[in-house]
Design a protein around this motif. Structure first.
Motif, short mmCIF file in Angstrom:
data_model
loop_
_atom_site.label_atom_id
_atom_site.label_comp_id
_atom_site.label_asym_id
_atom_site.label_seq_id
_atom_site.Cartn_x
_atom_site.Cartn_y
_atom_site.Cartn_z
N THR A 34 0.85 -1.19 0.00
CA THR A 34 0.00 0.00 0.00
C THR A 34 0.89 1.24 0.00
N LEU A 35 0.55 2.20 -0.83
CA LEU A 35 1.31 3.44 -0.94
C LEU A 35 0.40 4.61 -0.62
N LEU A 36 0.84 5.47 0.33
CA LEU A 36 0.12 6.70 0.67
C LEU A 36 1.02 7.87 0.33
N VAL A 37 0.48 8.84 -0.40
CA VAL A 37 1.21 10.02 -0.85
C VAL A 37 0.66 11.23 -0.11
N VAL A 100 -6.94 14.01 5.55
CA VAL A 100 -5.79 14.90 5.72
C VAL A 100 -5.15 15.24 4.37
N HIS A 101 -5.92 15.12 3.27
CA HIS A 101 -5.47 15.50 1.93
C HIS A 101 -4.35 14.58 1.43
N GLY A 102 -4.46 13.30 1.76
CA GLY A 102 -3.52 12.33 1.22
C GLY A 102 -4.20 11.45 0.17
N GLN A 103 -3.41 10.64 -0.55
CA GLN A 103 -3.92 9.75 -1.58
C GLN A 103 -3.46 8.34 -1.29
N LEU A 104 -4.33 7.37 -1.58
CA LEU A 104 -4.05 5.97 -1.32
C LEU A 104 -3.99 5.20 -2.63
N PHE A 105 -2.93 4.41 -2.78
CA PHE A 105 -2.75 3.58 -3.97
C PHE A 105 -2.40 2.17 -3.51
N THR A 106 -2.73 1.21 -4.34
CA THR A 106 -2.41 -0.18 -4.05
C THR A 106 -1.66 -0.77 -5.24
N GLY A 107 -0.79 -1.73 -4.96
CA GLY A 107 0.02 -2.34 -6.00
C GLY A 107 1.17 -3.10 -5.38
N SER A 108 2.29 -3.12 -6.08
CA SER A 108 3.49 -3.80 -5.58
C SER A 108 4.68 -3.34 -6.39
N GLY A 109 5.85 -3.43 -5.81
CA GLY A 109 7.06 -3.06 -6.52
C GLY A 109 7.15 -1.57 -6.76
N THR A 110 7.06 -1.17 -8.03
CA THR A 110 7.23 0.23 -8.40
C THR A 110 5.99 0.83 -9.05
N VAL A 111 4.93 0.07 -9.27
CA VAL A 111 3.73 0.56 -9.94
C VAL A 111 2.55 0.38 -8.98
N GLU A 146 12.43 4.52 -8.54
CA GLU A 146 11.28 5.34 -8.87
C GLU A 146 9.99 4.61 -8.51
N VAL A 147 8.93 5.41 -8.34
CA VAL A 147 7.60 4.87 -8.06
C VAL A 147 6.65 5.53 -9.04
N LEU A 148 5.85 4.71 -9.73
CA LEU A 148 4.87 5.21 -10.68
C LEU A 148 3.48 5.00 -10.10
N VAL A 149 2.73 6.09 -9.96
CA VAL A 149 1.35 6.02 -9.49
C VAL A 149 0.44 6.40 -10.65
N VAL A 150 -0.64 5.64 -10.81
CA VAL A 150 -1.56 5.83 -11.93
C VAL A 150 -2.93 6.15 -11.36
N ASP A 151 -3.49 7.29 -11.81
CA ASP A 151 -4.83 7.68 -11.40
C ASP A 151 -5.73 7.67 -12.62
N HIS A 152 -6.91 8.25 -12.51
CA HIS A 152 -7.87 8.20 -13.60
C HIS A 152 -7.30 8.80 -14.89
N ASP A 153 -6.79 10.01 -14.80
CA ASP A 153 -6.39 10.72 -16.01
C ASP A 153 -4.96 11.24 -15.94
N TYR A 154 -4.16 10.73 -15.04
CA TYR A 154 -2.75 11.16 -15.02
C TYR A 154 -1.92 10.06 -14.36
N GLN A 155 -0.63 10.11 -14.64
CA GLN A 155 0.33 9.25 -13.98
C GLN A 155 1.50 10.12 -13.53
N ALA A 156 2.08 9.77 -12.39
CA ALA A 156 3.14 10.58 -11.81
C ALA A 156 4.28 9.67 -11.37
N ARG A 157 5.50 10.15 -11.62
CA ARG A 157 6.70 9.43 -11.22
C ARG A 157 7.32 10.16 -10.02
N TYR A 158 7.68 9.41 -9.02
CA TYR A 158 8.34 9.95 -7.83
C TYR A 158 9.68 9.25 -7.67
#
Length: 575
Positions: A34-37, A100-111, A146-158
């Motif tokens: 689980t990834l929280l940004v 608290v204005h955070g975002q939650l993503f699920t996955g594994s590894g880097t995506v 790097e970590v790639l997060v994918v949302d509805h209409d954008y993707q972001a690399r951290y």
């Protein structure tokens, strides 16, 4: 190219485009991690604080990692990783992170992909071949750091820049000031968490005075000397059992004395401050056997080696003890041999002697009056001599029950009207007059601060000690009263014989005239002048029974309208 990067997952779907997703028992797609940004550090701290209030951080810390990352295209963020796989736990994390204005993503590894929401109750998957799929030969491949997060209409690399230790972060968080209860510490110590146990950190040089004050008030205490970092002299750490609110208010106002609220078995926070994290649910953030003291005013965290081994406070109080040499030693010094004198001096300085010769100086507390804003029920009034006539007239307005319980004491300053007392025994009857002092709007109102201890309204005795201890310090007997008239005036002792009933003191005696005739003459057939003896006559009363009342002559009664008037009545004029 698909218009959206994600697509909702259907109920019962078991195959997904993104590797690492799998349905749980409820059919919700979750990953192994689980990834929280979070956009800033304060939002991350807010999330950890909210999570610690509802759940235990000890279950999250073992798999938790914190990284400070930079986003491609500008901007920074804080990434929190933890173990996933349970949709119930992810629902809880998503609810708190969104608050608290955070975002939650699920996955594994880097995506990682967006976790489920109302539009996709079973989660999201990559949308077909147009979605970014990392691979060794793909242009969209993601590097290991790097970590790639994918949302509805954008993707972001951290890209992670450095890693933060969550345990060290929680220990170094700055305390937040919080206000005390509206009624003050003396009125509501339980609201501050000090009702059962309180820790007191006393600066070097004040330990003996604080111990003497607590011992004089018979406070259940234990203490230990602790060496704080950067200080050459050891400080005193006290543990108080069930302290009173008045005592805590006194200690809180002394410079160099800090009240600490225990928040866990190995952590305490200074009164008036709050740690952002609920430390009771984060014992793993305080590793080892150390004791942590979070001090807000100085902005430091004191780490004590191991749990403090407290010693009973009775053995910490210093009292001057004088040991008298045994009588045999004094007699040994009277001989002619100088060696006997030397041996006598050695024995008198080193040998303990008889236990009955040990004397200690008792600690004493000086009671004094000081102004107070507290409201108390009036117990009496001190009326000056110039208002004595008004007091005599006001006696008629006091109810009989209150008047019977009121007492009067004659003083050089005036008349003390005592209408209530909490003393038992001989003074129990005065308690029936509680409230009668409100009917006497004269002089100075008197209130009671302890059983039988009276002070003017608007004052109190300082320091605050037990009511029974006040009577012991004043040397009052069972039915005695003590009256404080002013800060610079010695108190007066009022014994039971000084208090007399108010009604007997205010109402004067009546002088009865002596009858000229002896009682035997009143029962004879004739009076002293030979008159006729009184007789009782029963007569029928007419409709107008009072007509003619008071007639003394024996004239015949006329007849009016055919009716005879009652005997002894007289017709009125014109009838």
């Amino acid at each position: 190219m698909a218009s959206t990067l994600l697509e909702p997952i259907a109920a019962g779907q078991t195959r997904f485009h993104m590797q690492g997703l799998a349905p749980d028992g409820r059919g919700i797609a979750v990953g192994r991690e689980t990834l929280l940004v979070f956009p800033s550090l304060d939002r991350l701290v807010a999330f950890l604080g909210a999570y610690s209030e509802e759940c235990s951080l000890d279950d999250l810390i073992p798999s938790l990692t914190l990284e400070r990352a930079r986003r491609d295209g500008g901007g920074q963020a804080l990434l929190l990783r933890c173990a996933g796989g349970d949709s119930y736990a992810l629902d809880r994390l998503g609810r708190m992170s969104t608050a608290v204005h955070g975002q939650l993503f699920t996955g594994s590894g880097t995506v990682f992909v967006r976790y489920r929401d109302r539009l996709a109750p079973f989660g999201y998957d990559l949308a077909g071949p147009g979605a970014p799929r990392p691979g060794p030969r793909s242009a969209e491949a993601v590097a290991a750091d790097e970590v790639l997060v994918v949302d509805h209409d954008y993707q972001a690399r951290y890209r992670a820049s450095d890693r933060l230790d969550p345990v060290e972060l929680i220990q170094r968080l700055q305390l937040r000031p919080v206000p005390l209860p509206p009624g003050g510490l003396a009125e509501a110590p339980d609201l501050c968490g000090l009702h059962e146990l309180a820790l007191v950190l006393v600066a070097p040089g004040l330990g003996d005075r604080v111990l003497a004050y607590l011992w004089a008030n018979q406070v259940a205490m234990a203490g230990v000397r602790v060496a704080l970092a950067g200080e050459r002299r050891a400080s005193l750490l006290l543990r108080l059992r069930q302290p009173s609110g008045a005592l805590l208010a006194v200690l809180h106002g002394i410079p160099g004395v800090e009240l600490l609220v225990p928040v866990s078995p190995r952590a305490a926070v200074e009164l008036g401050y709050r740690h952002p994290i609920h430390l009771a649910s984060a014992s793993s953030c305080l590793p080892g056997d150390e004791m942590y003291l979070f001090r807000g005013r100085v902005g430091r965290v004191e780490r004590l080696d191991g749990a403090p081994q407290f010693i009973d406070g009775n053995y910490l109080v210093q009292s001057p003890i004088h040991v008298r040499a045994p009588a045999s030693d004094h007699r040994a010094g009277t001989g002619a041999d100088n060696r006997s004198d030397n041996r006598s001096d050695i024995r008198s300085g080193n040998e303990p002697g008889d236990a009955r010769s040990v004397a200690s100086t008792p600690l004493q507390v000086a009671l004094r009056l000081r102004p107070s804003a507290g409201a108390r029920e009036p117990r009496g009034a001190l009326v000056g001599w110039e208002q004595a006539a008004l007091l005599r007239k006001l006696v008629y307005l006091i109810p009989p029950t209150a008047l019977a319980a009121a007492r009067l004491a004659v003083l050089p300053q005036g008349m003390l009207v005592l209408t209530g007392s909490s003393l038992g025994g001989a003074g129990a009857g005065l308690a029936a007059g509680v409230g009668a002092a409100a009917l006497i709007p004269l002089g100075t109102r008197i209130v009671e601060v302890a059983p039988g201890v009276l002070v003017p309204d608007g004052f109190e005795l300082w320091p605050h000690v037990r009511p029974q201890l006040i009577r012991e310090l004043l040397g009052l007997e069972a039915a005695d009263h003590a009256l404080f008239l002013g800060p610079d005036i010695d108190p007066l002792r009022l014994r039971p014989e000084h208090l007399i009933p108010l009604d007997a003191a205010m109402i004067s005696r009546l002088d009865l005239a002596v009858s000229e005739a002896p009682p035997s003459e009143l029962v004879r057939s004739g009076g002293p002048d030979g008159g006729t003896a009184a007789a009782i006559v029963n007569q029928h009363l007419g409709r107008f029974a009072l007509w003619g009342f008071g007639r003394v002559d024996d004239s015949p009664l006329p007849v009016l309208a055919g009716r005879e008037l009652p005997p002894g009545s007289t017709p009125s004029q014109g009838e």
